[in-house]
Design a protein around this motif. Structure first.
Motif, PDB file in Angstrom:
ATOM      1  N   MET A 134       0.800  -1.306  -0.097  1.00 40.32           N
ATOM      2  CA  MET A 134       0.020  -0.035   0.003  1.00 40.32           C
ATOM      3  C   MET A 134       0.857   1.154  -0.035  1.00 40.32           C
ATOM      4  O   MET A 134       0.508   2.346  -0.650  1.00 40.32           O
ATOM      5  N   VAL A 135       1.861   1.361   0.787  1.00 36.20           N
ATOM      6  CA  VAL A 135       2.885   2.439   0.783  1.00 36.20           C
ATOM      7  C   VAL A 135       3.279   2.756  -0.531  1.00 36.20           C
ATOM      8  O   VAL A 135       3.349   3.875  -1.089  1.00 36.20           O
ATOM      9  N   SER A 137       2.620   1.663  -3.564  1.00 33.96           N
ATOM     10  CA  SER A 137       1.402   2.048  -4.655  1.00 33.96           C
ATOM     11  C   SER A 137       0.749   3.582  -4.324  1.00 33.96           C
ATOM     12  O   SER A 137       0.567   4.133  -5.339  1.00 33.96           O
ATOM     13  N   GLY A 138       0.742   3.682  -3.145  1.00 40.97           N
ATOM     14  CA  GLY A 138       0.328   5.036  -2.938  1.00 40.97           C
ATOM     15  C   GLY A 138       1.198   5.980  -3.476  1.00 40.97           C
ATOM     16  O   GLY A 138       0.938   7.164  -3.760  1.00 40.97           O
ATOM     17  N   GLY A 146      -4.756   6.337  -4.358  1.00 38.32           N
ATOM     18  CA  GLY A 146      -4.283   5.419  -2.793  1.00 38.32           C
ATOM     19  C   GLY A 146      -5.536   5.339  -1.923  1.00 38.32           C
ATOM     20  O   GLY A 146      -5.495   4.463  -1.408  1.00 38.32           O
ATOM     21  N   GLY A 150      -6.760   1.915  -0.931  1.00 34.71           N
ATOM     22  CA  GLY A 150      -6.684   1.375   0.515  1.00 34.71           C
ATOM     23  C   GLY A 150      -8.017   0.953   1.063  1.00 34.71           C
ATOM     24  O   GLY A 150      -8.206  -0.264   1.563  1.00 34.71           O
ATOM     25  N   THR A 153      -8.798  -2.535  -0.845  1.00 33.96           N
ATOM     26  CA  THR A 153      -8.056  -3.649  -0.681  1.00 33.96           C
ATOM     27  C   THR A 153      -8.696  -4.174   0.787  1.00 33.96           C
ATOM     28  O   THR A 153      -8.722  -5.387   1.032  1.00 33.96           O
ATOM     29  N   THR A 179      -2.675   4.852   2.651  1.00 35.95           N
ATOM     30  CA  THR A 179      -2.335   4.772   1.230  1.00 35.95           C
ATOM     31  C   THR A 179      -2.361   6.114   0.895  1.00 35.95           C
ATOM     32  O   THR A 179      -1.366   6.511  -0.071  1.00 35.95           O
TER      33      THR A 179
END
Length: 298
Positions: A134-135, A137-138, A146, A150, A153, A179
Motif C-alpha cells: 500500500m505504501v 502503490s500510494g 491511494g 486502500g 483492498t 495509502t
C-alpha cells in the motif's frame, strides 16, 4: 549572390526546458497520476475525513455530560454505518473525476494482490505484508488513487478472511488514509534511489503505528463493559480517559503494531526498488493521462 543557409531540421530543435515529456532537459520526469483529484473530490475527502476524526475520537471530543457518552456501546455501530456510506460516496466521487478503465484495471490488480497478502501473516505478531504494498502503490499512483485502493483492498481482504464486522468501515477509512498519505509525501518527481526508500520506510513505520492506534480508538469504547482501569469511562475527564487509552495501547497492541511497522520497513528497503520500478513502468505504459481517441479506418 550570398547563399541562404539551409533550414534547420526539426530534429535539431532544442528540447523543452520544462522536462515534462522526456525529463532530459532538467533531469526530472513528472510522475503520472492515475487519478487527478478535482474540487468535488477534495471536498468529499475533507468531509469524510472530518467525520472519520469524529468517529475515531469522539470519546475525547465529547464532554463527560454529553448524551453521546450515554450511548457509548451504540456509538461505534452508528459511526460504522455512517462511515461505510461516506467511503462509498468518496470512492464514487473520485471515480467520476477520472478513474478510467485503465485505472480500474490497475486498481483491481493491486487490490487483489493486497487482499492476498494480508492473510499470510495474520495472527502472527502483526506481520501484515500488505502495508508495504500500500505504501509503494500510494507513492507511485498518487493520493486519490491511494485512498480508493486502500479502502477497496481492506474491504476485499475482509471478505477473503471473514473479517466483516462493525470494525470494517474503520479499517477501510484508516487504510485509505494510510495509502493516501504515501501519495502526499514530498519529492514525487525528483526523489529517487536510497533517499526515497528511506522516506517510504520511515513513513511506513510511523503510519503502521498510527493505523494501529486508530483501530484501538475504534474498539476501545467496547471495553467499558469490562470495568477495568484501562477501559473507557464515560464519566471520567478527557485527561483521565487519555491515560486509560495509552495504558490500553501499551497493554494490548504495542507488540502487534511494532511487528507490523518493522516488517513494513524491512520489505520497503529490500523489495522496494523492484516493486517501485514495476509500478512506474506499468504507470507509464498505461498512460493514464493520455486521452483515448477513436479514429475511423481510412
Amino acid at each position: 549572390m550570398t547563399p541562404t543557409p539551409a533550414p534547420t531540421p526539426a530534429t535539431d530543435k532544442a528540447a523543452p526546458a520544462t522536462g515534462k515529456a522526456t525529463g532530459k532537459a532538467t533531469g526530472v520526469q513528472r510522475q503520472a497520476r492515475a487519478v487527478r483529484l478535482g474540487p468535488r473530490s477534495l471536498v468529499a475527502l475533507a468531509l469524510v475525513s472530518a467525520v472519520g476524526v469524529a468517529a475515531f475520537g469522539w470519546p475525547f471530543l465529547a464532554p463527560p455530560a454529553s448524551t453521546l457518552n450515554a450511548h457509548a456501546q451504540d456509538a461505534p455501530w452508528l459511526f460504522a454505518g455512517l462511515l461505510v456510506l461516506l467511503v462509498g460516496v468518496v470512492a464514487a466521487t473520485i471515480s467520476e473525476s477520472g478513474l478510467g478503465p485503465k485505472a480500474v484495471a490497475m486498481l483491481g490488480v493491486l487490490a487483489a494482490a493486497g487482499a492476498a497478502l494480508r492473510p499470510i501473516g495474520a495472527g502472527t505478531a502483526g506481520l501484515e505484508p500488505m502495508f508495504f504494498l500500500m505504501v509503494l502503490s500510494g507513492r507511485v499512483l498518487g493520493p486519490g488513487f491511494g485512498f480508493v485502493l486502500g479502502s477497496v483492498t481492506m474491504f476485499a481482504s475482509a471478505l477473503l478472511t471473514g473479517g466483516v464486522g462493525p470494525w470494517l468501515p474503520f479499517q477501510m477509512l484508516s487504510m485509505g488514509w494510510f495509502t493516501m498519505g504515501a501519495g502526499l509525501l514530498p519529492g514525487q518527481d525528483g526523489l529517487r534511489g536510497r533517499a526515497e526508500l528511506c522516506l517510504l520506510a520511515a513513513y511506513g513505520f510511523l503510519a503502521a503505528f498510527a493505523y494501529g492506534t486508530m483501530m484501538n480508538m475504534a474498539g476501545w469504547p467496547f471495553m467499558a463493559a469490562l470495568a477495568s482501569n484501562i477501559s473507557f469511562d464515560p464519566d471520567a475527564s478527557v485527561p483521565a480517559n487519555l491515560a486509560r487509552f495509552l495504558a490500553y495501547c501499551l497493554a494490548t497492541s504495542l507488540g502487534w503494531d511494532l511487528g507490523r511497522a518493522l516488517l513494513t520497513v524491512v520489505l520497503a528497503l529490500t523489495l522496494g526498488p523492484p516493486v517501485l520500478r514495476a509500478l512506474r513502468r506499468a504507470t507509464r505504459r498505461a498512460a493514464f493521462e493520455t486521452p483515448v481517441t477513436f479514429t475511423g479506418h481510412p
